[in-house]
Scaffold this active site. Sequence first.
Site, mmCIF file in Angstrom:
data_model
loop_
_atom_site.group_PDB
_atom_site.id
_atom_site.type_symbol
_atom_site.label_atom_id
_atom_site.label_comp_id
_atom_site.label_asym_id
_atom_site.label_seq_id
_atom_site.Cartn_x
_atom_site.Cartn_y
_atom_site.Cartn_z
ATOM 1 N N ASP A 190 0.779 -12.904 -10.778
ATOM 2 C CA ASP A 190 0.723 -12.253 -9.474
ATOM 3 C C ASP A 190 -0.741 -12.085 -9.063
ATOM 4 O O ASP A 190 -1.450 -11.234 -9.590
ATOM 5 C CB ASP A 190 1.429 -10.901 -9.552
ATOM 6 C CG ASP A 190 1.481 -10.176 -8.210
ATOM 7 O OD1 ASP A 190 0.724 -10.555 -7.296
ATOM 8 O OD2 ASP A 190 2.271 -9.225 -8.087
ATOM 9 N N LYS A 201 -2.822 -10.945 0.842
ATOM 10 C CA LYS A 201 -4.045 -10.255 1.229
ATOM 11 C C LYS A 201 -5.127 -11.184 1.768
ATOM 12 O O LYS A 201 -5.099 -11.545 2.938
ATOM 13 C CB LYS A 201 -4.531 -9.376 0.078
ATOM 14 C CG LYS A 201 -3.482 -8.321 -0.322
ATOM 15 C CD LYS A 201 -4.012 -7.329 -1.316
ATOM 16 C CE LYS A 201 -2.921 -6.362 -1.777
ATOM 17 N NZ LYS A 201 -2.411 -5.490 -0.696
ATOM 18 N N TYR A 248 2.436 -3.518 -10.361
ATOM 19 C CA TYR A 248 3.237 -3.414 -9.150
ATOM 20 C C TYR A 248 3.342 -4.787 -8.506
ATOM 21 O O TYR A 248 2.325 -5.460 -8.297
ATOM 22 C CB TYR A 248 2.584 -2.430 -8.177
ATOM 23 C CG TYR A 248 3.290 -2.276 -6.857
ATOM 24 C CD1 TYR A 248 4.518 -1.616 -6.774
ATOM 25 C CD2 TYR A 248 2.732 -2.786 -5.692
ATOM 26 C CE1 TYR A 248 5.165 -1.475 -5.542
ATOM 27 C CE2 TYR A 248 3.365 -2.641 -4.465
ATOM 28 C CZ TYR A 248 4.582 -1.989 -4.400
ATOM 29 O OH TYR A 248 5.214 -1.847 -3.189
#
Length: 444
Positions: free
Chosen positions: A240, A272, A145
């Site tokens: 990623d 994050k 994702y």
Amino acid sequence: MPRETRESAALFERARAVTPGGVNSPVRAFNAVGGTPRFIASARGAWLTDVDGHEYVDLICSWGPMLLGHAHPEVEAAVREAIARGTSYGTPTRPEVELAEEIVARTPVERVRFVSSGTEATMSAIRLARGFTGRDLVVKFAGCYHGHVDALLASAGSGLATFAVPGTPGVPASSTELTLVLPYNDRAAVEKVFAEHGDRIACLVTEASPGNMGVVPPEPGFNRFLAETCRQHGALFVSDEVMTGFRVSREGQWGLDGKTEGWRPDLVTFGKVMGGGFPAAAFGGRADVMHQLAPEGPVYQAGTLSGNPIATTAGLTTLRLATDAVYAHLHHVADTIKAATSEALGAAGVPHVVQATGTMFSVFFTDAGPDGAVRDFDDAQRTDSAAYAAFFHAMLEAGVHLPPSAYEAWFVSAAHDDRAVQTVLDALPAAARAAAAAAQEGTA
């Protein structure tokens, strides 16, 4: 006696009257596990407190960012000082320069551009890769994702896996027809797609170590193989690290395999942890590639709140406090919880696989694959969601808040002390028995 959820239930009803599903990110609605989502009033250290006054050990950690725990006093102090100077200027500031320098010092990137979300980071990285190479095709892996970017929602993990959504309405076929989706950890599939389309592939994008279908680490040498394959065909390798960056190690997943194996990604996305709990993300990479971004180059990207001084201050303070001792503690806590979870599930006869990368881990309620591991999205989708839901609610009643989805990673923080860990350990045996009962009912 079940914990009272009257206030959370009332807030959920109010939220559903004004917000789709009552939440601002789908997994939070508890649809995958059932019941009432807990509305959190406050958090400190390793603990969440909901609006009904109940405490929970937090194994979500805001889906990764809270590396130091909630309301860390030094992060709070730095943020208060930053707020006192103003919250947003729309002009350059010192904290964004210092955070960029910190990221460049820790990782293989040479230049960094800040954005406000992981989705924005991957979207921008894909645009830059296409602009740099003059090619259109993007290769990704099933179960990985990369945010809710139209072109990358083809066979994605995270919320799409949780809700069993094969694609998503609103994304036209034309948006994904230039996206080629492969099974993860499958070298033959990668070789085949590059043999057929290599001169049209702008980039291959992958989670550095997937965590959105549960934690499915790359097999040894897989990331190096991807980097080398891209280089051979003139495509860019986009790693990623929105989830793994500064979470699984001081240098992210690259510090676990890229640094030791001697390869570097062309572009990296971050999020994050680097925001310290605030909405902040970034993408970076080789200087010659990043040089193509406006205002230096022709590839346009912009954002009103990019490099926000509050977010960059929180991120910079968090990274500076993330010492070797912090990572050693995270490893100790994660290893303790992983071992105890496997022991409890094994004693209850629940088929399971526990997998990790660095300090990030998850539990699959499934028999191991042929090689004893969950190695791709097909393996991950064999997890027993009903057994996980029973396990989740038993843990919640015992004061432990797990991710409300069987397809997510578990996170710990530097604030998870002996009391927090013991609360988790004490809750595991009964939760394992609840999972075993649900699994048996499902096969009856």
